[in-house]
Write an enzyme that holds these catalytic residues in place. Structure first.
Site, mmCIF file in Angstrom:
data_model
loop_
_atom_site.group_PDB
_atom_site.id
_atom_site.type_symbol
_atom_site.label_atom_id
_atom_site.label_comp_id
_atom_site.label_asym_id
_atom_site.label_seq_id
_atom_site.Cartn_x
_atom_site.Cartn_y
_atom_site.Cartn_z
ATOM 1 C CB SER A 69 -0.940 -0.028 1.204
ATOM 2 O OG SER A 69 -1.820 1.080 1.197
ATOM 3 C CB THR A 70 1.408 4.012 2.433
ATOM 4 O OG1 THR A 70 0.017 4.200 2.656
ATOM 5 C CG2 THR A 70 2.115 5.354 2.451
ATOM 6 C CG HIS A 129 -4.178 -0.800 -0.780
ATOM 7 N ND1 HIS A 129 -3.842 -0.742 0.562
ATOM 8 C CD2 HIS A 129 -4.673 -2.043 -0.987
ATOM 9 C CE1 HIS A 129 -4.140 -1.898 1.139
ATOM 10 N NE2 HIS A 129 -4.645 -2.697 0.220
ATOM 11 C CG MET A 172 -1.886 3.188 5.703
ATOM 12 S SD MET A 172 -2.226 4.954 5.948
ATOM 13 C CE MET A 172 -3.383 5.261 4.625
ATOM 14 C CG ASP A 208 -5.626 -5.515 2.576
ATOM 15 O OD1 ASP A 208 -6.327 -6.513 2.814
ATOM 16 O OD2 ASP A 208 -5.468 -5.047 1.429
#
Length: 374
Positions: free
Chosen positions: A189-190, A216, A310, A313
């Site tokens: 993600s991030t 993401h 973050m 998930d």
């Protein structure tokens, strides 16, 4: 207090963003109208995190970001439109060192901004404590971008697979069985685009398993992201925008704003986009991707990789993957921009190996070689 600098040429956006973070009560905020003002405030205000509009008059966001990453590196979150041009510019910003991005609201900005408020605050808070690491080639990339000479060249691929597992060319592997010998599942993600940009180009052209990625991103970003990676990787890279057979020699990027799942067909196993499910917070969902792979492939033929991001998930599904005979890798805290997702996998006992980013590709290759030898 978190020192926040908001740089945007729109007076309305500056006012709305400043109001959102002022209401939180723990942000010390300054605003800038363009890149030149932003650079001066970086020097005098020393913000812990910067939000930077991509499109600004005078010095634009990419040029300003380049200067920040050379002169005074710190977490930067880009404010970007969801257009194709906005996606390309944002991906370039991430290559230059931006931690994350926020999609600029369309239509009635003052109404849309309230809907985005929780996400804005969450992303900026996460960025304020993000680790800024000098990734491979970052300085070279920035200097090339500033001089107008393009991006630096790629490093050589990671070491080749063992002879026993590299008997055919990539084209020959693609003509083979529709049931892959195994599958690598990557969740991030991030900070993920930059991490993937480091790991995936190190996989050699004879890599014998397909790779399925849940990163993401919005739907308008995953296509341009896949095309950028395709230019840099030895393997083919495609966006999963329709049902596709899982073939060796290919990296599959899940389409944004949807989920990506593994499913059986008469001809073999496929990757397919499915509508995002509300019970999963982030999309494409790592949890849903890994769970679907476990439903249709033996765990012993799966390798799960969790990198920067973050939240949590995918942590539970990857733990189940490991507990049922699969292999897992979590990115080490020392290299992760945000050690949320990989940290959760480590904490719940689901990480077989914990490796810094630069060693992840080699560890994937070792695990796949080990499975091929079984």
């Amino acid at each position: 207090m978190i020192r926040l600098l908001i740089a945007d040429d729109s007076a309305l956006m500056r006012k709305l963003l400043e109001g959102i973070f002022a209401a939180e009560g723990d942000f010390d905020i300054r605003t800038a109208r363009d890149g030149n003002e932003a650079l001066e405030l970086v020097r005098t205000f020393d913000p812990q995190v910067v939000t930077l509009d991509v499109q600004m008059p005078g010095m634009d966001g990419l040029t300003c970001l380049s200067r920040i990453m050379i002169e005074a590196p710190r977490p930067v979150v880009m404010i970007s439109s969801l257009t194709a041009d906005g996606a390309e510019a944002t991906l370039e910003a991430i290559e230059l060192g931006a931690v994350d991005f926020i999609a600029k609201p369309g239509g009635a900005v003052s109404l849309e901004i309230d809907r985005l408020r929780p996400l804005l605050v969450e992303k900026v808070r996460a960025a304020s404590s993000a680790r800024i690491r000098r990734t491979l080639r970052l300085t070279e990339r920035v200097r090339h971008q500033m001089s107008g000479s393009g991006l630096a060249s790629r490093p050589p691929a990671s070491r080749a697979l063992s002879p026993s597992s590299a008997k055919t060319t990539k084209a020959a592997m693609k003509r083979g069985s529709a049931v892959p010998p195994g599958l690598v599942l990557v969740g991030t993600s991030t900070g993920g685009p930059a991490a993937l940009d480091t790991v995936l180009p190190q996989l050699p052209a004879d890599f014998p398993w397909p790779v399925l990625v849940a990163q993401h991103l919005p739907a308008s970003f995953t296509g341009p992201f896949a095309r950028r990676l395709d230019r840099e990787c030895h393997l083919d890279v495609v966006e999963v925008n329709k049902p596709m057979p899982l073939r060796p020699g290919t990296i599959y990027i899940g389409k944004g704003d949807a989920d990506v799942m593994v499913a059986p067909r008469v001809s073999g196993v496929i990757a397919m986009p499915v509508p995002a499910k509300a019970s999963y917070v982030w999309h494409p969902s790592v949890e849903r991707m890994v769970a679907s792979a476990l439903d249709h492939l033996e765990a012993s033929r799966l390798v799960g990789v969790m990198m920067t991001g973050m939240g949590n998930d995918g942590a539970e599904a990857m733990k189940r993957l490991r507990m049922t005979g699969g292999r897992t890798i979590a990115e080490a805290e020392s290299s992760a921009i945000v050690w949320g997702m990989p940290g959760e996998l480590v904490k719940n006992g689901g990480a077989e190996k914990v490796r810094p980013l630069e060693d992840i590709a080699e560890t994937i290759i070792e695990m796949v070689n080990s499975c091929a030898a079984d």
